[in-house]
Design an enzyme around this catalytic site. Sequence first.
Site, PDB file in Angstrom:
ATOM      1  N   LYS A   1       0.835  -1.216   0.000  1.00 55.82           N
ATOM      2  CA  LYS A   1       0.000   0.000   0.000  1.00 55.82           C
ATOM      3  C   LYS A   1       0.867   1.263   0.000  1.00 55.82           C
ATOM      4  O   LYS A   1       0.500   2.266  -0.599  1.00 55.82           O
ATOM      5  CB  LYS A   1      -0.934   0.024   1.219  1.00 55.82           C
ATOM      6  CG  LYS A   1      -1.931  -1.121   1.240  1.00 55.82           C
ATOM      7  CD  LYS A   1      -3.327  -0.692   0.854  1.00 55.82           C
ATOM      8  CE  LYS A   1      -4.092  -1.899   0.397  1.00 55.82           C
ATOM      9  NZ  LYS A   1      -5.500  -1.842   0.332  1.00 55.82           N
TER      10      LYS A   1
ATOM     11  N   LYS B   1      -3.542 -10.441  -7.174  1.00 53.27           N
ATOM     12  CA  LYS B   1      -4.799 -10.746  -6.496  1.00 53.27           C
ATOM     13  C   LYS B   1      -5.932  -9.868  -7.046  1.00 53.27           C
ATOM     14  O   LYS B   1      -5.715  -8.697  -7.357  1.00 53.27           O
ATOM     15  CB  LYS B   1      -4.553 -10.528  -5.002  1.00 53.27           C
ATOM     16  CG  LYS B   1      -5.732 -10.128  -4.173  1.00 53.27           C
ATOM     17  CD  LYS B   1      -5.367  -9.876  -2.731  1.00 53.27           C
ATOM     18  CE  LYS B   1      -5.818  -8.476  -2.352  1.00 53.27           C
ATOM     19  NZ  LYS B   1      -6.463  -8.311  -1.079  1.00 53.27           N
TER      20      LYS B   1
ATOM     21  N   LYS C   1     -10.454  -4.861  -5.033  1.00 52.45           N
ATOM     22  CA  LYS C   1     -11.497  -3.877  -5.335  1.00 52.45           C
ATOM     23  C   LYS C   1     -10.912  -2.515  -5.678  1.00 52.45           C
ATOM     24  O   LYS C   1     -11.588  -1.699  -6.269  1.00 52.45           O
ATOM     25  CB  LYS C   1     -12.536  -3.792  -4.210  1.00 52.45           C
ATOM     26  CG  LYS C   1     -12.045  -3.487  -2.826  1.00 52.45           C
ATOM     27  CD  LYS C   1     -13.263  -3.336  -1.920  1.00 52.45           C
ATOM     28  CE  LYS C   1     -13.153  -4.110  -0.632  1.00 52.45           C
ATOM     29  NZ  LYS C   1     -12.162  -3.595   0.301  1.00 52.45           N
TER      30      LYS C   1
HETATM   31  P1  ATP Z   1      -8.290  -3.268  -1.268  1.00 51.16           P
HETATM   32  O1  ATP Z   1      -8.224  -3.487  -2.742  1.00 51.16           O
HETATM   33  O2  ATP Z   1      -8.946  -1.988  -0.882  1.00 51.16           O
HETATM   34  O3  ATP Z   1      -7.014  -3.524  -0.564  1.00 51.16           O
HETATM   35  P2  ATP Z   1      -9.394  -5.879  -0.956  1.00 51.16           P
HETATM   36  O4  ATP Z   1     -10.199  -6.181  -2.171  1.00 51.16           O
HETATM   37  O5  ATP Z   1      -8.082  -6.525  -0.819  1.00 51.16           O
HETATM   38  O6  ATP Z   1      -9.294  -4.332  -0.744  1.00 51.16           O
HETATM   39  P3  ATP Z   1     -10.297  -6.110   1.802  1.00 51.16           P
HETATM   40  O7  ATP Z   1     -11.379  -5.255   2.297  1.00 51.16           O
HETATM   41  O8  ATP Z   1      -8.922  -5.748   2.184  1.00 51.16           O
HETATM   42  O9  ATP Z   1     -10.360  -6.262   0.224  1.00 51.16           O
HETATM   43  O10 ATP Z   1     -10.567  -7.594   2.224  1.00 51.16           O
HETATM   44  C1  ATP Z   1     -11.786  -8.132   2.665  1.00 51.16           C
HETATM   45  C2  ATP Z   1     -11.679  -9.630   2.754  1.00 51.16           C
HETATM   46  O11 ATP Z   1     -11.625 -10.201   1.453  1.00 51.16           O
HETATM   47  C3  ATP Z   1     -10.429 -10.134   3.473  1.00 51.16           C
HETATM   48  O12 ATP Z   1     -10.784 -11.255   4.270  1.00 51.16           O
HETATM   49  C4  ATP Z   1      -9.519 -10.544   2.372  1.00 51.16           C
HETATM   50  O13 ATP Z   1      -8.632 -11.549   2.776  1.00 51.16           O
HETATM   51  C5  ATP Z   1     -10.514 -11.063   1.348  1.00 51.16           C
HETATM   52  N1  ATP Z   1     -10.001 -10.937  -0.009  1.00 51.16           N
HETATM   53  C6  ATP Z   1      -9.663  -9.791  -0.643  1.00 51.16           C
HETATM   54  N2  ATP Z   1      -9.262 -10.043  -1.896  1.00 51.16           N
HETATM   55  C7  ATP Z   1      -9.344 -11.389  -2.072  1.00 51.16           C
HETATM   56  C8  ATP Z   1      -9.065 -12.258  -3.164  1.00 51.16           C
HETATM   57  N3  ATP Z   1      -8.636 -11.801  -4.332  1.00 51.16           N
HETATM   58  N4  ATP Z   1      -9.269 -13.588  -3.008  1.00 51.16           N
HETATM   59  C9  ATP Z   1      -9.716 -14.064  -1.834  1.00 51.16           C
HETATM   60  N5  ATP Z   1     -10.000 -13.299  -0.759  1.00 51.16           N
HETATM   61  C10 ATP Z   1      -9.822 -11.977  -0.858  1.00 51.16           C
END
Ligand code: ATP
Length: 334
Positions: A115, A197, A200
């Site tokens: 980040k 990964k 969002k």
């Molecule tokens: P950002 O892009 O803002 O970092 P993010 O999409 O990684 O957000 P978070 O809010 O950080 O999402 O994560 C919410 C939950 O979703 C966490 O438990 C995280 O481990 C899970 N998660 C996020 N991305 C993935 C993915 N690609 N596959 C599986 N689990 C995920």
Amino acid sequence: MINDKKVLFSGMQATGNLTLGNYLGALKNWLTLSNEYECFYSVVDLHSITVRQDPAVLRKRARALLTLYIAAGLDPEKNCIYYQSHVSGHAELSWILSCFTYMGELNRMTQFKDKAAKHADNINAGLFTYPVLMASDILLFQSDVVPVGIDQMQHLELTRNLAQRFNAIYGDVFTVPEAYIGKTGAKIMSLQDPAKKMSKSDENVNGSIYLMDDPDTIMRKCKRAVTDSMAQIRYSDEQPGVKNLLNIYCTCTGKTPEEAEREFDGKGYGDFKMAVGEEVIAVLKPIQDRVKELEKDKAYIDGVIKNNAEKANYYASKTLRKVQRKVGFPDRIR
Ligand code: ATP
Ligand code: LTN
């Protein structure tokens, strides 16, 4: 334990529209576990502001996320669904725990490094201490289990270390939590770059399927997903794009990778991608319909927010008072 049940805590940030990765990696497991545990599911808005947010957008997204938790099937009568910012104990415990966390530990966190690289103009102290706040979320409710995607494992390890460190000094104060990671779906990759990964906050919207994408968009994104020229559907690290689609397919259908390989044996990538798209649409459609219904019922959602914030505050204060006493803060005079 609450009501003779073990405690579960998890949360998501309202930093964007939820992706299929968030659903398959986390939310879906929340649903499976919700009967077995006393559950707290938070919209972690304190975490969200570690990256600069537009206030109006954040407020809207936070509400959309809370609504989505319910639409996905979490019953807010049984599960405590609430905004983190409505429970001040999170921030209070976070301060205390930050005094038990070493700079070196936080320096090792890969999410911070990622980040910080992405937001080089705003490497704030909150971004650095983010994992301490996350540990506080979990420990505040004496949680036994924390369902998350695999990317959160390092934060969970830190949480366990902090709990054990605190307990070693002050006695048995915190429950030491365990992570719960699903067998498939724990790490859904970008459809455009299977080395990354699905996230969002990715600028490339074709890499992510959003939970509110309409069926045509979902199908289009699946059909355009990056694969390879090996012309075989195998669950193998040599074919990361195909493996990712198989992971999505299996997590949606409950089939094992071996079953899916057999099913698609001899089939082309076109048919395979269509089948994946259809399963994703089938999983998301009922959730989307429910979101639309719930959005119309403002009073109901407001009621959920109010009642659950009270419930969360009740349990949070219990832990917080105990911790404050242990570290030597004076008792309150009533
Ligand atoms: P950002 O892009 O803002 O970092 P993010 O999409 O990684 O957000 P978070 O809010 O950080 O999402 O994560 C919410 C939950 O979703 C966490 O438990 C995280 O481990 C899970 N998660 C996020 N991305 C993935 C993915 N690609 N596959 C599986 N689990 C995920
Ligand atoms: N850091 C998590 C979100 C989060 C969380 C939590 C998850 C904040 N607090 C407590 C589980 C338990 C993430 O997914 N990025």
